[in-house]
Design a protein around this motif. Structure first.
Motif, PDB file in Angstrom:
ATOM      1  N   UNK A 460       0.829  -1.214   0.000  1.00  0.00           N
ATOM      2  CA  UNK A 460       0.000   0.000   0.000  1.00  0.00           C
ATOM      3  C   UNK A 460       0.861   1.262   0.000  1.00  0.00           C
ATOM      4  N   UNK A 461       0.423   2.256  -0.750  1.00  0.00           N
ATOM      5  CA  UNK A 461       1.165   3.519  -0.829  1.00  0.00           C
ATOM      6  C   UNK A 461       0.952   4.299   0.472  1.00  0.00           C
ATOM      7  N   UNK A 462       2.040   4.770   1.062  1.00  0.00           N
ATOM      8  CA  UNK A 462       1.939   5.612   2.257  1.00  0.00           C
ATOM      9  C   UNK A 462       1.805   7.068   1.806  1.00  0.00           C
ATOM     10  N   UNK A 463       0.793   7.740   2.340  1.00  0.00           N
ATOM     11  CA  UNK A 463       0.517   9.115   1.919  1.00  0.00           C
ATOM     12  C   UNK A 463       0.776  10.070   3.074  1.00  0.00           C
ATOM     13  N   UNK A 464       1.515  11.140   2.789  1.00  0.00           N
ATOM     14  CA  UNK A 464       1.776  12.159   3.803  1.00  0.00           C
ATOM     15  C   UNK A 464       1.303  13.507   3.264  1.00  0.00           C
ATOM     16  N   UNK A 465       0.852  14.355   4.170  1.00  0.00           N
ATOM     17  CA  UNK A 465       0.346  15.684   3.816  1.00  0.00           C
ATOM     18  C   UNK A 465       1.315  16.708   4.378  1.00  0.00           C
ATOM     19  N   UNK A 466       1.906  17.521   3.479  1.00  0.00           N
ATOM     20  CA  UNK A 466       3.017  18.394   3.875  1.00  0.00           C
ATOM     21  C   UNK A 466       2.790  19.802   3.320  1.00  0.00           C
ATOM     22  N   UNK A 467       3.000  20.865   4.119  1.00  0.00           N
ATOM     23  CA  UNK A 467       2.876  22.227   3.579  1.00  0.00           C
ATOM     24  C   UNK A 467       4.028  22.541   2.629  1.00  0.00           C
ATOM     25  N   UNK A 468       3.762  23.405   1.633  1.00  0.00           N
ATOM     26  CA  UNK A 468       4.783  23.630   0.599  1.00  0.00           C
ATOM     27  C   UNK A 468       5.979  24.429   1.082  1.00  0.00           C
ATOM     28  N   UNK A 469       5.948  24.936   2.332  1.00  0.00           N
ATOM     29  CA  UNK A 469       7.151  25.592   2.852  1.00  0.00           C
ATOM     30  C   UNK A 469       8.265  24.578   3.106  1.00  0.00           C
ATOM     31  N   UNK A 470       7.913  23.270   3.100  1.00  0.00           N
ATOM     32  CA  UNK A 470       8.926  22.223   3.278  1.00  0.00           C
ATOM     33  C   UNK A 470       9.369  21.638   1.927  1.00  0.00           C
ATOM     34  N   UNK A 471       9.192  22.432   0.878  1.00  0.00           N
ATOM     35  CA  UNK A 471       9.511  21.982  -0.488  1.00  0.00           C
ATOM     36  C   UNK A 471      10.943  21.470  -0.598  1.00  0.00           C
ATOM     37  N   UNK A 472      11.894  22.180   0.010  1.00  0.00           N
ATOM     38  CA  UNK A 472      13.302  21.781  -0.131  1.00  0.00           C
ATOM     39  C   UNK A 472      13.575  20.402   0.479  1.00  0.00           C
ATOM     40  N   UNK A 473      12.875  20.086   1.585  1.00  0.00           N
ATOM     41  CA  UNK A 473      13.008  18.748   2.174  1.00  0.00           C
ATOM     42  C   UNK A 473      12.543  17.684   1.189  1.00  0.00           C
ATOM     43  N   UNK A 474      11.443  17.990   0.500  1.00  0.00           N
ATOM     44  CA  UNK A 474      10.864  17.028  -0.443  1.00  0.00           C
ATOM     45  C   UNK A 474      11.812  16.823  -1.624  1.00  0.00           C
ATOM     46  N   UNK A 475      12.443  17.915  -2.073  1.00  0.00           N
ATOM     47  CA  UNK A 475      13.400  17.802  -3.185  1.00  0.00           C
ATOM     48  C   UNK A 475      14.578  16.916  -2.770  1.00  0.00           C
ATOM     49  N   UNK A 593       8.334  -0.375  -1.240  1.00  0.00           N
ATOM     50  CA  UNK A 593       7.478   0.572  -0.506  1.00  0.00           C
ATOM     51  C   UNK A 593       7.426   1.907  -1.252  1.00  0.00           C
ATOM     52  N   UNK A 594       6.219   2.442  -1.405  1.00  0.00           N
ATOM     53  CA  UNK A 594       6.040   3.664  -2.182  1.00  0.00           C
ATOM     54  C   UNK A 594       5.373   4.746  -1.341  1.00  0.00           C
ATOM     55  N   UNK A 595       5.625   5.992  -1.755  1.00  0.00           N
ATOM     56  CA  UNK A 595       5.112   7.133  -0.997  1.00  0.00           C
ATOM     57  C   UNK A 595       4.467   8.144  -1.933  1.00  0.00           C
ATOM     58  N   UNK A 596       3.417   8.805  -1.404  1.00  0.00           N
ATOM     59  CA  UNK A 596       2.780   9.918  -2.118  1.00  0.00           C
ATOM     60  C   UNK A 596       2.788  11.117  -1.175  1.00  0.00           C
ATOM     61  N   UNK A 597       3.373  12.221  -1.636  1.00  0.00           N
ATOM     62  CA  UNK A 597       3.462  13.435  -0.829  1.00  0.00           C
ATOM     63  C   UNK A 597       2.482  14.458  -1.384  1.00  0.00           C
ATOM     64  N   UNK A 598       1.514  14.852  -0.560  1.00  0.00           N
ATOM     65  CA  UNK A 598       0.535  15.867  -0.948  1.00  0.00           C
ATOM     66  C   UNK A 598       1.056  17.213  -0.452  1.00  0.00           C
ATOM     67  N   UNK A 599       1.602  17.990  -1.371  1.00  0.00           N
ATOM     68  CA  UNK A 599       2.312  19.224  -1.035  1.00  0.00           C
ATOM     69  C   UNK A 599       1.355  20.405  -1.174  1.00  0.00           C
ATOM     70  N   UNK A 600       0.697  20.759  -0.069  1.00  0.00           N
ATOM     71  CA  UNK A 600      -0.374  21.758  -0.140  1.00  0.00           C
ATOM     72  C   UNK A 600       0.138  23.161   0.192  1.00  0.00           C
ATOM     73  N   UNK A 601      -0.677  24.137  -0.223  1.00  0.00           N
ATOM     74  CA  UNK A 601      -0.362  25.537   0.073  1.00  0.00           C
ATOM     75  C   UNK A 601      -1.302  26.030   1.166  1.00  0.00           C
ATOM     76  N   UNK A 602      -0.749  26.308   2.379  1.00  0.00           N
ATOM     77  CA  UNK A 602      -1.626  26.738   3.478  1.00  0.00           C
ATOM     78  C   UNK A 602      -2.107  28.184   3.266  1.00  0.00           C
ATOM     79  N   UNK A 603      -3.239  28.576   3.925  1.00  0.00           N
ATOM     80  CA  UNK A 603      -4.050  27.747   4.829  1.00  0.00           C
ATOM     81  C   UNK A 603      -5.034  26.882   4.043  1.00  0.00           C
ATOM     82  N   UNK A 604      -5.405  25.752   4.626  1.00  0.00           N
ATOM     83  CA  UNK A 604      -6.373  24.859   3.998  1.00  0.00           C
ATOM     84  C   UNK A 604      -7.780  25.184   4.492  1.00  0.00           C
TER      85      UNK A 604
END
Length: 695
Positions: A460-475, A593-604
């Motif tokens: 199963x794909x693990x999904x995490x929800x992350x604000x886009x201010x952490x973009x550099x971590x994701x890169x 193991x696979x991951x999906x990162x939902x990189x949102x722009x706050x506020x939600x």
């Protein structure tokens, strides 16, 4: 009212309805008098009692009555007519910004006025802006006896005029109730405790003062449910009519094609799941009858629908017939073509490709092979059912991602077989799980099979929800994953439904990622690229020549790269749940193991937070589909092609899902009564019936 007006007459038969008013009413879908009765209020006003002026509250609508104490034209920022009136409990102002001399002279001191409007705080205290009003004597002008309906309207058609026309229509209905008969038979009305049609319409248009307003407005009142059930029944019967019409024709009875299937299965590097075997048995049962199969196969992303479709196609080919697979995009169609070619050519079968970008001699040659039977299997887009395409013996039509096509487009493939005297079997597939509510309504002409099991080894794909201010971590995370030999997607989305803007966003993202990740091979796919260029980039990604693919939502379906284990979806709050689930399904297709990162722009917003929470908490496509239906409604979930369902006048498939079992029972009871069925379809579906397959 005209002496000759009846419910079946054009709306112009009513008093005061000339060509201009007829045109306005036509914009509301009202062309004959009876249409008015089904044009229902969307809210109500309570004018059944007079509120003392001293009891008025800001923001509340009310009927008040009192004596004019003064009136004057006030010149300020905007010129207005200000009228002061009082009763025994207080004083209030009426303010009019649009007025004439005649109106000014009406409000003489001592005149008694009754008016209706919303009280709001103004410069003189509580004021009613542009209230409806009438001059009254001490003992005349009785108060309203029912709640006042407010109807959906159009420019130039005020509510009082619409209500007056509705009054005429109701009077005709009262005089000749048989002109609009109750089409649901009495035993069914009794069984499901349904009010009579006459009672339901009267109640909705003229509710008594004690009527539960909230239920009426929300559509949960039994009188509204009565109409919703009848409308859903009409749509159900219309689709069943399509099914019956198709199954009046003979289809080729196809055996199992056991020998060819055995050779095919022996060449697969995996075993079928029990769910795939179960669905194949259901399909083979259909194919062995001399009636056209009409079956929908639902399966979550990665459940193995393509293999099931391939084996059904082999069943047709084994008995001397052709099979065709139609997909909504060239990207998905080409992927199916490559897969089937890889599977079928070792069995000695010819697979041909037909899409819009195939031109000149290549197109002519492909058409010739389809026409003379040299091609056993055809794969393509809607180009497959264009007029200049002919099949030799089309025995099975497979349609992928059915919700992307209209019902009439799906049925057009049927005509390709009928042109040579064969009604082909139809198998339609979707990787977008459809809630039971919608499946029972939108696909009532189809039998439904569900592949509810994923192949073994899928993680199963693990999904995490992350604000886009952490973009550099994701890169950095992408760099690490690619350093370990994995591949990744970065999906760009925009609010605007524009290929041009989405392409710009993707190109800008490509530039930024190339700058931050100089050691990676990065590709780009978006909707404005030529199909051949998209296919070339996708092939490079699949072959491992690219580490990272920057894409728009064009990759939503059909892309299968088992080595891709990381997906970043930018601005996921702008997408529906079903689309997010489809995108996420591009990873987790291998054993790693696979991951999906939902990189949102706050506020939600609250609803966006709820949607992303569902994605984080579950990989179950059917649970996601039910939540998507609840949050966005059937129009969004099904896609705009299913216009017949979206255009329902009264019913709401989300709100009225509890009626579905009753609707099916009613349909079972009346489907053989052609007179009743046809009358229901004409009443509720009318001209839309053509979209249900009268092609």
């Amino acid at each position: 009212m005209s002496d000759v007006a009846t419910l079946s007459h054009p709306i112009s038969a009513l008093k005061g309805v000339g060509p201009a008013l007829s045109e306005k009413l036509a914009r509301l879908g009202v062309s004959v008098v009876a249409d008015l009765l089904f044009h229902l209020p969307h809210r109500y006003q309570d004018r059944t009692h007079i509120t003392p002026i001293g009891h008025l509250r800001s923001g509340r609508e009310a009927v008040i009555e009192g004596e004019v104490t003064a009136s004057e034209v006030v010149v300020g920022r905007r010129r207005s007519l200000l009228v002061r009136m009082k009763d025994d409990t207080g004083i209030v102002s009426l303010r009019f910004f649009h007025f004439g001399q005649a109106q000014t002279s009406q409000f003489a001191r001592g005149i008694r006025v009754r008016c209706f409007g919303e009280a709001r705080a103004g410069s003189t205290g509580l004021e009613l802006y542009h209230p409806e009003y009438q001059l009254v004597g001490r003992h005349d002008a009785p108060i309203e006896e029912q709640l006042t309906p407010i109807y959906p309207t159009t420019e130039g058609l005020p509510q009082p005029r619409l209500r007056a026309l509705m009054g005429q229509a109701l009077e005709i209905f009262d005089t000749t109730p048989s002109a609009l008969p109750d089409l649901i038979p009495a035993p069914l009305r009794s069984r499901f405790a349904l009010p009579a049609l006459h009672d339901a319409l009267h109640y909705i248009h003229r509710p008594p003062p004690e009527a539960p307003l909230e239920q009426l407005i929300e559509g949960t009142h039994p009188m509204v449910s009565r109409l919703a059930l009848e409308e859903m029944l009409a749509h159900q019967l219309s689709l069943r009519q399509v099914r019956r019409r198709i199954q009046q024709d003979a289809a080729p009875a196809l055996g199992s094609g056991a020998s060819l299937n055995a050779r095919f299965l022996a060449g697969l590097p995996f075993a079928l799941t029990s769910a795939q075997h179960r669905v194949l048995n259901e399909i083979n049962g259909d194919l062995q009858r001399a009636l056209p199969m009409l079956r929908l196969v639902q399966g979550d992303v990665g459940s193995g629908k393509t293999v099931v479709a391939a084996m059904a196609m082999l069943g047709a080919v084994a008995h001397g017939y052709q099979a065709a697979l139609m997909a909504p995009t060239e990207l998905l169609a080409e992927q199916h073509y490559r897969t089937l070619k890889q599977w079928f050519e070792p069995l000695g079968l010819t697979v041909d490709w037909l899409a819009g970008r195939l031109k000149g001699k290549s197109r002519l040659d492909a058409k010739a092979r389809l026409a003379d039977g040299t091609a056993h299997v055809a794969v393509g887009t809607h180009a497959l059912f264009q007029e200049d395409v002919a099949f030799h013996r089309l025995g099975l039509a497979v349609i992928d991602e059915q919700h992307r096509f209209g019902v009439h487009q799906r049925l057009a493939l049927r005509e390709k077989g009928e042109a040579v005297g064969i009604t082909p079997h139809q198998l339609v597939m979707t990787a977008t799980p459809i809630p039971r509510t919608l499946a029972m309504s939108a696909y009532a002409d189809l039998d439904v099979s569900v592949i509810d099991e994923l192949p073994p080894g899928r993680t199963p794909v693990k999904t995490v929800v992350v604000p886009d201010e952490r973009r550099n971590e994701i890169i950095d995370r992408i760099e690490n994953a690619c350093a370990e030999g994995r591949q990744a997607y970065w999906v760009c989305t925009l609010i605007e439904e524009s290929d041009a803007l989405q392409s710009q966003a993707a190109e800008s993202t490509l530039e930024r990622l190339t700058e931050h990740l100089p050691g990676l091979a990065i590709g780009l796919v978006h909707g404005r690229m030529k199909a051949a260029d998209k296919a070339a980039v996708m092939a490079a990604f699949k072959d491992g020549e690219l580490d990272l693919l920057v894409a728009t939502t064009v990759i939503e379906v059909g892309v299968d790269v088992p080595n891709a284990s990381l997906m970043i979806i930018e601005n996921p709050e702008r997408l529906g749940l079903a689309q997010l689930h489809q995108l996420r399904g591009r990873v987790g297709r291998g054993s790693v193991e696979s991951f999906c990162v939902l990189l949102y722009h706050p506020p939600l917003s609250g609803s966006a937070r709820e949607r992303l929470g569902v994605m984080r908490d579950t990989n179950d496509g059917f649970r996601i589909a039910e939540k998507d239906l609840e949050l966005r409604g059937p129009g969004e979930v099904l896609g705009t092609r299913q216009t017949g369902l979206i255009g329902m006048k009264v019913a709401d498939l989300t709100r009225d899902r509890g009626l579905l079992d009753s609707v099916r029972a009613c349909a079972d009871a009346v489907v053989d009564n052609e007179t009743v069925s046809e009358a229901l379809i004409q009443r509720w579906v009318g001209r839309e019936a053509n979209r249900y397959g009268q092609v």
